[in-house]
Design a protein around this motif. Structure first.
Motif, short mmCIF file in Angstrom:
data_model
loop_
_atom_site.label_atom_id
_atom_site.label_comp_id
_atom_site.label_asym_id
_atom_site.label_seq_id
_atom_site.Cartn_x
_atom_site.Cartn_y
_atom_site.Cartn_z
N PRO A 54 58.75 61.51 70.41
CA PRO A 54 59.83 61.77 69.31
C PRO A 54 60.51 60.34 69.15
O PRO A 54 60.68 59.38 69.90
CB PRO A 54 60.59 62.88 69.98
N PHE A 55 61.29 60.63 67.71
CA PHE A 55 61.98 59.56 67.24
C PHE A 55 63.82 59.77 67.15
O PHE A 55 63.78 61.08 66.94
CB PHE A 55 61.55 59.08 65.76
N TYR A 56 64.34 58.96 67.44
CA TYR A 56 65.79 59.13 67.09
C TYR A 56 66.16 57.96 66.39
O TYR A 56 65.97 56.75 66.68
CB TYR A 56 66.62 58.93 68.45
N LYS A 57 66.77 58.17 65.17
CA LYS A 57 67.43 57.25 64.14
C LYS A 57 65.99 56.25 63.74
O LYS A 57 66.19 54.88 63.98
CB LYS A 57 68.45 56.42 64.61
N ASN A 58 64.61 56.98 63.81
CA ASN A 58 63.74 56.06 63.09
C ASN A 58 63.11 55.14 64.34
O ASN A 58 62.30 54.24 64.08
CB ASN A 58 63.90 55.30 61.87
N LYS A 59 63.48 55.23 65.56
CA LYS A 59 63.21 54.68 66.50
C LYS A 59 62.49 55.28 67.88
O LYS A 59 63.03 56.45 67.96
CB LYS A 59 64.06 53.59 67.12
N TRP A 63 59.79 54.00 73.40
CA TRP A 63 59.97 52.68 73.16
C TRP A 63 61.18 52.35 73.80
O TRP A 63 61.47 51.24 74.60
CB TRP A 63 59.59 51.91 71.95
N VAL A 64 62.32 52.95 73.42
CA VAL A 64 63.60 52.69 73.90
C VAL A 64 63.77 52.64 75.67
O VAL A 64 64.09 52.19 76.01
CB VAL A 64 64.34 53.97 73.37
#
Length: 269
Positions: A54-59, A63-64
């Motif tokens: 999933p993505f959060y604010k397009n990130k 990866w985070v």
């Protein structure tokens, strides 16, 4: 760790080539403890973890979490200019970690012999699905394939049901742990001998190493473990149990003296 104190791997520099978890998670762990990790990414798309939802604010949240504490740069490894950049970085690094298929680095003039010329003490940790030699070495692979080949998927699931993929990327994460351990062992060896080396880490072998006693079980007793769901084959009780008020509790009493304590606790001495 104690706040304000230098982390134990401070001063260690790792050059990471490749993408995904099996290689990258190992350097993430080492970065957590102070290692400087220079992450080499493709100029065309970057690491595959950046693309996974999933993505959060397009990130990507993958990866985070698993790309943290790394310094990313883009290099075209197939170009002569890119290969020279890698050699210059390897010359001032302690470890090169790569997770390509075997012989890919050699095709780019970045194999162990080439890296050793610019840094005689370099440690090269090589992560792949099936290792650097053997009949399957050229086959690509990832977490699910390693789980199947190691036997983990065969044992996951309920009796009479299909084999299942574990609920997390166990193969990739375990391989990361093993390559982090391999890196530290190679560094310890170098400290004693002043010699670098290259290390072979295969994904399916990392999982096979945590296969409990199943090989000796077959070799000595002729038994093949099958899927048993959440039931432990040889001891009981060791499971999650529902309580009268609708909650769940884990109880494990695999040996006699612990079982006696459990029996006393529930008034069943």
């Amino acid at each position: 760790m104690t706040a304000g104190k230098e982390l134990p791997l401070a001063g260690l520099r790792i050059l990471e080539l490749g993408e995904g978890l099996a290689g990258g998670f190992g350097s993430t762990i080492l970065a957590d403890f102070g290692a400087e990790v220079i992450k080499i990414e493709s100029p065309h798309k970057g690491d595959i973890l950046r693309e996974l939802p999933p993505f959060y604010k397009n990130k990507s949240l993958w990866w985070v979490v698993d790309g943290r504490n790394k310094k990313s740069i883009t290099v075209d490894l197939s170009s002569r200019e890119g290969q020279e950049i890698i050699k210059r970085l390897a010359a001032v690094s302690d470890v090169v970690l790569e997770s390509f298929r075997p012989n890919i680095l050699e095709s780019w003039n970045l194999g162990y012999e080439q890296l050793k010329r610019v840094n005689p003490g370099i440690i090269l940790v090589r992560v792949s699905a099936f290792g650097q030699d053997g009949p399957y070495k050229d086959r690509p692979g990832y977490d699910g394939i390693a789980s199947a080949m190691s036997g983990l998927s065969y044992l996951t699931g309920y009796e009479g049901g299909p084999p299942l993929r574990p609920g997390i990327a166990a193969g990739a994460y375990l391989t990361g742990l093993f390559n982090a351990l391999a890196t530290l062992l190679a560094l310890y060896h170098k400290k004693k001998t002043r010699k670098g080396q290259w290390v072979d880490v295969a994904m399916y072998e990392a999982l096979f190493r945590v296969y409990e006693n199943n090989v000796s079980l077959f070799d000595k007793l002729g038994l093949v473990r099958e899927r048993t769901g959440n039931r432990f084959l040889f001891v009981a009780p060791i499971d999650t149990f529902e309580t009268q008020d609708g909650k769940w509790v884990f109880l494990g009493a695999p040996i006699d003296h612990i079982f006696a304590r459990l029996a006393k606790a529930i008034g069943k001495e």
